[in-house]
Design a protein around this motif. Sequence first.
Motif, PDB file in Angstrom:
ATOM      1  N   ALA A 135      54.493 -31.008 -26.972  1.00 15.30           N
ATOM      2  CA  ALA A 135      55.315 -30.073 -26.770  1.00 15.30           C
ATOM      3  C   ALA A 135      56.492 -30.619 -26.514  1.00 15.30           C
ATOM      4  N   VAL A 136      56.703 -31.637 -25.398  1.00 16.13           N
ATOM      5  CA  VAL A 136      57.889 -32.124 -25.277  1.00 16.13           C
ATOM      6  C   VAL A 136      58.835 -32.763 -26.211  1.00 16.13           C
ATOM      7  N   TRP A 183      63.247 -29.324 -31.579  1.00 15.03           N
ATOM      8  CA  TRP A 183      63.819 -28.026 -31.564  1.00 15.03           C
ATOM      9  C   TRP A 183      65.077 -28.038 -31.148  1.00 15.03           C
ATOM     10  N   GLY A 184      65.839 -28.685 -30.001  1.00 15.00           N
ATOM     11  CA  GLY A 184      66.774 -28.587 -29.612  1.00 15.00           C
ATOM     12  C   GLY A 184      68.046 -29.215 -30.538  1.00 15.00           C
ATOM     13  N   LEU A 194      60.156 -29.764 -28.511  1.00 16.16           N
ATOM     14  CA  LEU A 194      60.931 -29.262 -27.647  1.00 16.16           C
ATOM     15  C   LEU A 194      62.158 -30.098 -28.121  1.00 16.16           C
TER      16      LEU A 194
END
Length: 107
Positions: A22-23, A29-30, A26
């Motif tokens: 998940a990290v 995605w950023g 993220l």
Amino acid sequence: MPARRRRRQAVAIALSAVQIAAVWALFAWGRLGIERGPGDGSARDANFTVTGAKSLGMNIGVAQPMDIRLFENDRWLGGDDVRLPRARFAPAMARLARRFMPAPAAR
């Protein structure tokens, strides 16, 4: 009792792996959000390699800075003792991404 402990450990390891994934998702995605940007051509990130080159009138893409970073990574860390830990994941992902990018234009 030992079976319950093993099951708890397996669940904890699985949850940890999900959190790590998940990290990374993220982060990706950023970065994609930065690349998409506002669409008006303004600087979207404090990425000095790209924004600095644009301010000087140079036209460089993502592949050229990536090649430079990979070269410098190999140059700086190539002479180190092989027993020392060194970054492997990020350079491997950069090399994988680089395979799918077009070659930089020759000048």
